[in-house]
Design an enzyme around this catalytic site. Structure first.
Site, short mmCIF file in Angstrom:
data_model
loop_
_atom_site.label_atom_id
_atom_site.label_comp_id
_atom_site.label_asym_id
_atom_site.label_seq_id
_atom_site.Cartn_x
_atom_site.Cartn_y
_atom_site.Cartn_z
N LYS A 196 14.92 2.81 0.80
CA LYS A 196 13.96 1.76 1.14
C LYS A 196 14.29 0.52 0.32
CE LYS A 196 9.07 0.60 1.17
NZ LYS A 196 7.69 1.09 1.05
N LYS A 249 15.10 2.17 5.72
CA LYS A 249 14.11 1.14 6.04
C LYS A 249 14.45 -0.14 5.31
CE LYS A 249 9.29 0.19 5.19
NZ LYS A 249 8.17 0.46 4.35
C1 PBG Z 1 3.96 1.12 1.46
C2 PBG Z 1 4.70 0.72 2.68
C3 PBG Z 1 5.18 -0.55 3.06
C4 PBG Z 1 5.72 -0.41 4.33
C5 PBG Z 1 5.59 0.93 4.69
N1 PBG Z 1 4.97 1.60 3.65
C6 PBG Z 1 5.08 -1.85 2.39
C7 PBG Z 1 5.84 -2.17 1.19
O1 PBG Z 1 6.64 -1.39 0.70
O2 PBG Z 1 5.57 -3.26 0.68
C8 PBG Z 1 6.30 -1.53 5.15
C9 PBG Z 1 6.27 -1.30 6.61
C10 PBG Z 1 6.45 -2.49 7.47
O3 PBG Z 1 6.83 -3.60 7.04
O4 PBG Z 1 6.24 -2.33 8.67
N2 PBG Z 1 4.66 1.06 0.29
#
Ligand code: PBG
Length: 323
Positions: A196, A249
């Protein structure tokens, strides 16, 4: 023998093109995402400004929305909670009567066959918006693990079919695996947000989930977009700790990473087409600059072609209607 390659031979008709098509989006490949808000207002259905077509929903509205999606063939969904109260310890995340726990029970009660996978993170529940416990401006790793594990267990006990940790603390997959096993949930799979990135494409999500950090950013725990070798280390760590599905992601800007993870790990790979990817397509389509449906299918197909088995997408409901 012909002197040159006649690639056009197999493109002559729709039937031929379909016959030799290598990649296909199937309903079971898609997971929808929902934002459920803790509110007494049963009619609460608040449009998310930066994500046209997406809403924060009360439990009742979520039930309605999911019901329609199931009628179009929805197989799986992810849940994000918007709690009424936030605090330093993210109490709302592991409250057995929290909004996501209630949503899981409601959905599993109505549609037992629907796969429910809550996102496991603290940022929607902390007053400061970070994904862990904060001390002196630092996001503490190990003290956060216990809270993430308790959150995952609480979701499992509410009836979740899978849990998906998105926080990027080190060691959280193992902490979650341990507490699930000890709690009688050895068969519950973990889909880890293994790779991520600290991405600007999450901007609209932070409005949707009201989870923007109040200070600083997430760069000390989410990955640097410049790194791909590091992605292999993150994926290996989560696989070793017991993840069942590895997620990459965002998706479209990281197709090379999806392909590398696919080639290096014999595990199911998921990719998350994030909020910013959704919003860019929506915005261009609303301006009449692109054909939304065609661009959505082309993007999803690219993500699968890169090697994803499963795609988390805000377009899932729309795509199911067209498949
Ligand atoms: C929680 C989370 C996030 C997303 C999914 N789970 C936000 C982040 O990490 O700031 C982002 C998903 C999206 O942009 O659609 N940590």
């Amino acid at each position: 023998m012909s002197e040159f390659h006649r690639g056009r031979r197999l493109r002559r008709s729709a039937t031929l093109r379909e016959m030799v098509r290598e990649t296909e989006i199937r309903p079971q490949d898609l997971m929808m995402l929902y934002f459920v808000a803790e509110t007494d207002d049963k009619d609460f259905r608040k449009p998310i400004g930066s994500m046209p077509g997406q809403f924060q929903l009360s439990l009742k509205q979520l039930e309605k929305q999911v019901g329609e999606a199931v009628a179009s063939g929805l197989r799986s969904l992810m849940l994000f909670g918007i709690p009424a109260h936030k605090d330093e310890k993210a109490s709302g995340a592991y409250d057995d009567n929290g909004i996501v726990q209630r949503a899981i029970r409601m959905i599993k009660d109505k549609w037992p066959q629907l796969l429910v996978c809550p996102d496991v993170c603290l940022c929607e529940y902390t007053s400061h918006g970070h994904c862990g416990i904060v001390k002196d401006g630092d996001v503490l790793n190990d003290p956060t693990l216990d809270l993430l594990a308790r959150t995952a267990l609480s979701y499992a006990e509410a009836g979740a079919d899978m849990v998906a940790p998105s926080d990027m603390m080190d060691g959280r997959v193992q902490a979650i695996r341990d507490i699930l096993d000890a709690g009688g949930h050895a068969n519950l799979p973990i889909m880890s947000y293994a790779v991520k990135y600290s991405s600007a494409f999450y901007g609209p999500f932070r409005e949707a989930a009201e989870s923007a950090p109040k200070f600083g950013d997430r760069k000390t725990y989410q990955m640097d977009p410049a790194n791909s070798r590091e992605a292999m280390r993150e994926a290996a760590a989560d696989a070793f700790e017991g993840a069942d599905i590895l997620m990459v992601k965002p998706a479209l800007a990281y197709l090379d990473i999806i392909r590398q993870v696919r080639d290096s790990f014999d595990m199911p790979i998921a990719a998350y087409q994030v909020s910013g990817e959704y919003s860019m397509i929506k915005a261009a389509a609303q301006n009449g600059w692109i054909d939304e449906q065609a661009v959505v299918m082309e993007s999803l197909t690219s993500i699968k072609r890169a090697g994803a088995d499963l795609i988390l997408s805000y377009f899932t409901e729309d795509v199911l209607k067209t498949l």
